[in-house]
Design a protein around this motif. Structure first.
Motif, PDB file in Angstrom:
ATOM      1  N   ASN A  58     -27.608   4.256 -34.518  1.00 42.34           N
ATOM      2  CA  ASN A  58     -26.539   3.381 -35.018  1.00 42.34           C
ATOM      3  C   ASN A  58     -25.751   4.056 -36.134  1.00 42.34           C
ATOM      4  O   ASN A  58     -24.528   3.915 -36.213  1.00 42.34           O
ATOM      5  CB  ASN A  58     -27.119   2.060 -35.505  1.00 42.34           C
ATOM      6  N   ARG A  59     -26.434   4.792 -36.988  1.00 40.37           N
ATOM      7  CA  ARG A  59     -25.740   5.507 -38.068  1.00 40.37           C
ATOM      8  C   ARG A  59     -24.866   6.621 -37.493  1.00 40.37           C
ATOM      9  O   ARG A  59     -23.743   6.839 -37.950  1.00 40.37           O
ATOM     10  CB  ARG A  59     -26.749   6.076 -39.062  1.00 40.37           C
ATOM     11  N   ILE A  60     -25.359   7.318 -36.475  1.00 42.25           N
ATOM     12  CA  ILE A  60     -24.570   8.374 -35.850  1.00 42.25           C
ATOM     13  C   ILE A  60     -23.333   7.777 -35.189  1.00 42.25           C
ATOM     14  O   ILE A  60     -22.240   8.330 -35.263  1.00 42.25           O
ATOM     15  CB  ILE A  60     -25.430   9.169 -34.846  1.00 42.25           C
ATOM     16  N   ARG A  61     -23.494   6.624 -34.543  1.00 35.65           N
ATOM     17  CA  ARG A  61     -22.350   5.936 -33.927  1.00 35.65           C
ATOM     18  C   ARG A  61     -21.343   5.528 -35.002  1.00 35.65           C
ATOM     19  O   ARG A  61     -20.141   5.667 -34.828  1.00 35.65           O
ATOM     20  CB  ARG A  61     -22.819   4.707 -33.161  1.00 35.65           C
ATOM     21  N   ASP A  62     -21.830   5.033 -36.142  1.00 42.20           N
ATOM     22  CA  ASP A  62     -20.949   4.657 -37.242  1.00 42.20           C
ATOM     23  C   ASP A  62     -20.226   5.873 -37.803  1.00 42.20           C
ATOM     24  O   ASP A  62     -19.082   5.781 -38.221  1.00 42.20           O
ATOM     25  CB  ASP A  62     -21.754   3.964 -38.347  1.00 42.20           C
ATOM     26  N   TYR A  63     -20.896   7.007 -37.772  1.00 47.90           N
ATOM     27  CA  TYR A  63     -20.278   8.253 -38.232  1.00 47.90           C
ATOM     28  C   TYR A  63     -19.135   8.663 -37.313  1.00 47.90           C
ATOM     29  O   TYR A  63     -18.174   9.280 -37.743  1.00 47.90           O
ATOM     30  CB  TYR A  63     -21.349   9.346 -38.298  1.00 47.90           C
ATOM     31  N   ASN A  66     -21.653  10.960 -30.947  1.00 43.54           N
ATOM     32  CA  ASN A  66     -22.410  10.431 -29.826  1.00 43.54           C
ATOM     33  C   ASN A  66     -23.811  10.032 -30.283  1.00 43.54           C
ATOM     34  O   ASN A  66     -24.559  10.862 -30.802  1.00 43.54           O
ATOM     35  CB  ASN A  66     -22.502  11.490 -28.727  1.00 43.54           C
ATOM     36  N   PRO A  67     -24.221   8.763 -30.080  1.00 47.56           N
ATOM     37  CA  PRO A  67     -25.539   8.324 -30.546  1.00 47.56           C
ATOM     38  C   PRO A  67     -26.705   8.980 -29.817  1.00 47.56           C
ATOM     39  O   PRO A  67     -27.835   8.923 -30.302  1.00 47.56           O
ATOM     40  CB  PRO A  67     -25.528   6.812 -30.304  1.00 47.56           C
ATOM     41  N   TRP A  68     -26.452   9.645 -28.690  1.00 43.29           N
ATOM     42  CA  TRP A  68     -27.524  10.345 -28.006  1.00 43.29           C
ATOM     43  C   TRP A  68     -28.029  11.544 -28.811  1.00 43.29           C
ATOM     44  O   TRP A  68     -29.089  12.108 -28.505  1.00 43.29           O
ATOM     45  CB  TRP A  68     -27.066  10.792 -26.623  1.00 43.29           C
ATOM     46  N   LEU A  69     -27.303  11.926 -29.832  1.00 42.85           N
ATOM     47  CA  LEU A  69     -27.784  12.997 -30.723  1.00 42.85           C
ATOM     48  C   LEU A  69     -29.089  12.605 -31.409  1.00 42.85           C
ATOM     49  O   LEU A  69     -29.845  13.462 -31.840  1.00 42.85           O
ATOM     50  CB  LEU A  69     -26.734  13.321 -31.786  1.00 42.85           C
TER      51      LEU A  69
END
Length: 96
Positions: A58-63, A66-69
């Protein structure tokens, strides 16, 4: 869900501290040959770790990435680097 840096760190702390304590208890139960209790504790640690990876996604998506990272966080030491990086950098929409 949108995760600001502050929310990410709060959720991470509230997930990783109990996971560390349970991991220590699981090791203690294992050395005392109480295998059922140690398996239960390790299962709880695994569940908390998966919830934390969801928080990281969720934090990566907010950044803005790609949240799959967050799957890379399953690798040892890579999770520390990713946590520090995405926990420190600002979200994409707030960058100027």
């Amino acid at each position: 869900a949108r995760y600001s840096r502050l929310k990410f760190w709060i959720v991470s702390i509230f997930l990783l501290i109990p996971a560390g304590i349970m991991n220590t208890l699981a090791s203690a139960f294992e050395s005392a040959e109480k295998y059922n209790e140690s398996i239960f504790m390790y299962a709880l640690v695994a569940i908390l770790s998966l919830v934390w990876i969801n928080t990281l996604a969720n934090r990566i998506r907010d950044y803005g990435s790609n949240p799959w990272l967050s799957a890379i966080a399953l690798l040892p030491l890579a999770n520390i680097v990713m946590t520090l990086y995405f926990g420190i950098v600002r979200s994409e929409e707030r960058r100027v």
